[in-house]
Design an enzyme around this catalytic site. Sequence first.
Site, PDB file in Angstrom:
ATOM      1  N   SER A 196      40.344  12.685  10.767  1.00  0.00           N
ATOM      2  CA  SER A 196      41.095  12.413   9.549  1.00  0.00           C
ATOM      3  C   SER A 196      41.139  13.667   8.661  1.00  0.00           C
ATOM      4  O   SER A 196      41.591  14.721   9.103  1.00  0.00           O
ATOM      5  CB  SER A 196      40.472  11.216   8.818  1.00  0.00           C
ATOM      6  OG  SER A 196      41.336  10.716   7.826  1.00  0.00           O
ATOM      7  N   ASP A 352      48.133   3.598  13.246  1.00  0.00           N
ATOM      8  CA  ASP A 352      47.601   4.503  12.223  1.00  0.00           C
ATOM      9  C   ASP A 352      48.757   5.190  11.512  1.00  0.00           C
ATOM     10  O   ASP A 352      49.655   5.738  12.162  1.00  0.00           O
ATOM     11  CB  ASP A 352      46.686   5.542  12.889  1.00  0.00           C
ATOM     12  CG  ASP A 352      46.062   6.516  11.909  1.00  0.00           C
ATOM     13  OD1 ASP A 352      46.154   6.291  10.689  1.00  0.00           O
ATOM     14  OD2 ASP A 352      45.476   7.512  12.366  1.00  0.00           O
ATOM     15  N   HIS A 381      42.922   3.783  13.086  1.00  0.00           N
ATOM     16  CA  HIS A 381      42.292   4.870  12.347  1.00  0.00           C
ATOM     17  C   HIS A 381      40.843   4.475  12.037  1.00  0.00           C
ATOM     18  O   HIS A 381      40.567   3.360  11.620  1.00  0.00           O
ATOM     19  CB  HIS A 381      43.043   5.112  11.045  1.00  0.00           C
ATOM     20  CG  HIS A 381      42.619   6.347  10.320  1.00  0.00           C
ATOM     21  ND1 HIS A 381      43.246   7.560  10.495  1.00  0.00           N
ATOM     22  CD2 HIS A 381      41.614   6.578   9.435  1.00  0.00           C
ATOM     23  CE1 HIS A 381      42.672   8.473   9.736  1.00  0.00           C
ATOM     24  NE2 HIS A 381      41.665   7.898   9.081  1.00  0.00           N
TER      25      HIS A 381
END
Length: 408
Positions: A196, A352, A381
């Site tokens: 991320s 995601d 995610h």
Amino acid sequence: MGCLSICLKYFFPISCITVATLAYCMYEPMPIGLEDPWTMRFILKFNQLSDFLRGLWLGEENAFEPVGIRLRRDLINKFTKGNRPNSIKVTDDRFDKIPVRVYEPVSTQDEVSRPALIYIHGGGWILHSVESFDAVCSRLCEQSGVVIVSIDYRLAPEHTFPTPFNDCYQSTLYFMTDAHKRYSVDPRRIGIAGDSAGGNLAAAVAAKLRTTSVIHALKMQILIYPVLQGFNMLTPSRIMYDTTNQLTVVPRINVAIAVSNYVFGNCKHVPIMIRNAHTSRQYKESRYGKWVSNDLIPDSMKNGAYIKPVEDDADDETAIFYDEMLNPDIFPLMNDNLVGLPKTILLSCEYDTLRDDAYFYYLRVRDAGVDVVYRNELCFHGALNFATAGSTSSIHFFDIFVDFVKLL
């Protein structure tokens, strides 16, 4: 006896109603092919409930202000404690004054040229820490047999760009040039990874290191559902997997909140960002816009939920942060030159909002002649963290990550 019969008379129907109500509240349509739909239903509902309670307590307007962010950090650290296996040794250290946590496989302590992976945790630049990623890094070290260096970089909004980036860059450079010796690491076998926002920082560090006079370059970068651009906030995945479709852990507005906090230390630019009103038509039609054009995403990655967006264009007064949107140290996808990057592994999750960033980056580094692998898996995610919670699809995703780390 009368009380017992009354209890028996009402207990069963009340229990049935309660169970049915909970099942109804928990139920969420899951995509075909997902291995553990009920685990993911629980995780998604838990996220939604925690967001609701935080907003109820603090007020929606304060949920992502500093007080709300600090509360969320405390909750994350409290609920992510795990037990470390005896097969690893953990040391808290400092690299160039920046705190790190080093995980070493006990089985390789006598070796003199071990591989190592520098790991940068996610959390939108505002959440998480080496503590909350302790279970992830412990598991990664144990399963891969690789030394893991987890960087405890400073977070926004208290520390905006460039502080988080500089912390990661300086500690990585220090490990590559000096500290690797005390952990018996071969400098030719060092990679970098992040998930991320950590994937963002890892990519920015890897690109920056090309201009640094280190004896040995990074062997590999592994970017896991990374956020790599803030230019196009209406990509197909950011539309399809936004809050209108409940298959999301990170709604599109949260991406804008994270970016705004990282760059400016506040959320004031979020309303224009989520409408793509932070970039002008001239910029949308420039090479930067073409690098993140929705037309680059194959039709096979656009399902029935995708509708071509109607975008707003910024004028010179509202488009106040072009320099930040195009800064490659903030958004690596906007780097004019990606030649010479290490072997690149891109792992994205289908469900995601950030999925398309990885695909855009894959196209750019491939065209720059970089050895690159792109994998898009059927999960959500945050899969690395969900793997430690027992999610089957996330464990599969984690195992793919481990297999690439073993190549160091």
